[in-house]
Design a protein around this motif. Structure first.
Motif, mmCIF file in Angstrom:
data_model
loop_
_atom_site.group_PDB
_atom_site.id
_atom_site.type_symbol
_atom_site.label_atom_id
_atom_site.label_comp_id
_atom_site.label_asym_id
_atom_site.label_seq_id
_atom_site.Cartn_x
_atom_site.Cartn_y
_atom_site.Cartn_z
ATOM 1 N N ALA A 130 -7.421 6.958 5.197
ATOM 2 C CA ALA A 130 -8.097 6.129 4.196
ATOM 3 C C ALA A 130 -9.477 5.696 4.683
ATOM 4 N N TYR B 99 -11.667 9.373 5.296
ATOM 5 C CA TYR B 99 -11.805 10.444 4.321
ATOM 6 C C TYR B 99 -11.636 9.997 2.861
ATOM 7 N N TRP B 100 -10.491 9.417 2.518
ATOM 8 C CA TRP B 100 -10.152 9.200 1.117
ATOM 9 C C TRP B 100 -10.692 7.910 0.535
ATOM 10 N N GLY B 101 -10.706 6.874 1.301
ATOM 11 C CA GLY B 101 -11.023 5.557 0.766
ATOM 12 C C GLY B 101 -9.737 4.849 0.353
ATOM 13 N N ARG C 65 -8.809 3.115 -2.525
ATOM 14 C CA ARG C 65 -8.220 3.333 -3.859
ATOM 15 C C ARG C 65 -7.523 4.677 -3.962
ATOM 16 N N ARG C 66 -8.155 5.716 -3.458
ATOM 17 C CA ARG C 66 -7.549 7.049 -3.515
ATOM 18 C C ARG C 66 -6.264 7.100 -2.687
ATOM 19 N N SER C 67 -6.273 6.439 -1.534
ATOM 20 C CA SER C 67 -5.071 6.425 -0.684
ATOM 21 C C SER C 67 -3.920 5.699 -1.365
ATOM 22 N N PHE D 123 -3.507 5.324 -4.621
ATOM 23 C CA PHE D 123 -3.073 6.154 -5.758
ATOM 24 C C PHE D 123 -2.210 7.322 -5.296
ATOM 25 N N TRP D 124 -2.703 8.090 -4.328
ATOM 26 C CA TRP D 124 -1.947 9.267 -3.888
ATOM 27 C C TRP D 124 -0.691 8.892 -3.135
ATOM 28 N N CYS E 224 0.375 6.504 3.279
ATOM 29 C CA CYS E 224 -0.916 6.319 2.599
ATOM 30 C C CYS E 224 -0.987 4.987 1.862
ATOM 31 N N THR F 288 -3.060 0.359 3.035
ATOM 32 C CA THR F 288 -4.272 0.174 2.243
ATOM 33 C C THR F 288 -4.115 -0.786 1.073
#
Length: 142
Positions: free
Chosen positions: A68, A71-73, A75-77, A79-80, A122, A126
């Motif tokens: 997180a 790479y992803w940040g 919010r993306r972490s 969500f996924w 993930c 976060t």
């Protein structure tokens, strides 16, 4: 003087986190029974799977937090992570629904556990950071 309301996103995050915790602890409560009574594993093998699952659920947030951050940040972490946990729960359901095909049922269970572990890795590190982003810096409610 009225008290400012909490951000609307806080309630969504609370509901999502509650569902994640219910999923984790609810499954843990019946997991050994499922392994021994439905999938017909012996107690030692079932305990080994249970222990590995629990240990990996607590280990993978270290990796998920790194992913997180780099790479992803956040919010993306989140969500996924939530999506992977949902897939994991559906695979666990499929495993319990196909007990007559024992080999397939076992593989679905292992796949479900893998998705639950990775999703938790993930999601868990976060989601609390996401709450912190909902408030302005210096907000007393944070």
């Amino acid at each position: 003087m009225s008290t400012p309301r909490h951000p609307k996103g806080l309630y969504f995050i609370f509901a999502t986190s509650t569902a994640e915790r219910f999923s984790y602890y609810g499954m843990r409560a019946i997991f050994i029974l499922f392994l021994t009574q439905a999938l017909l594993f012996d107690k030692e093998h079932a305990a080994s799977i249970y222990g590995s699952y629990t240990g990996l659920v607590y280990l993978t947030p270290l990796i998920g937090g790194y992913i997180a951050d780099k790479y992803w940040g956040i919010r993306r972490s989140v969500f996924w992570g939530a999506m992977m946990m949902a897939v994991g729960q559906f695979l666990m359901f499929a495993s319990a629904s196909m007990l007559e095909a024992r080999e397939l049922s076992h593989w679905l269970m292992y796949g479900g556990l893998t998705f639950l572990i990775l999703g938790n890795g993930c999601f868990k590190p976060t989601v609390s950071s996401l709450v912190g982003q909902l408030y302005e810096p210096g907000d007393k409610r944070l």
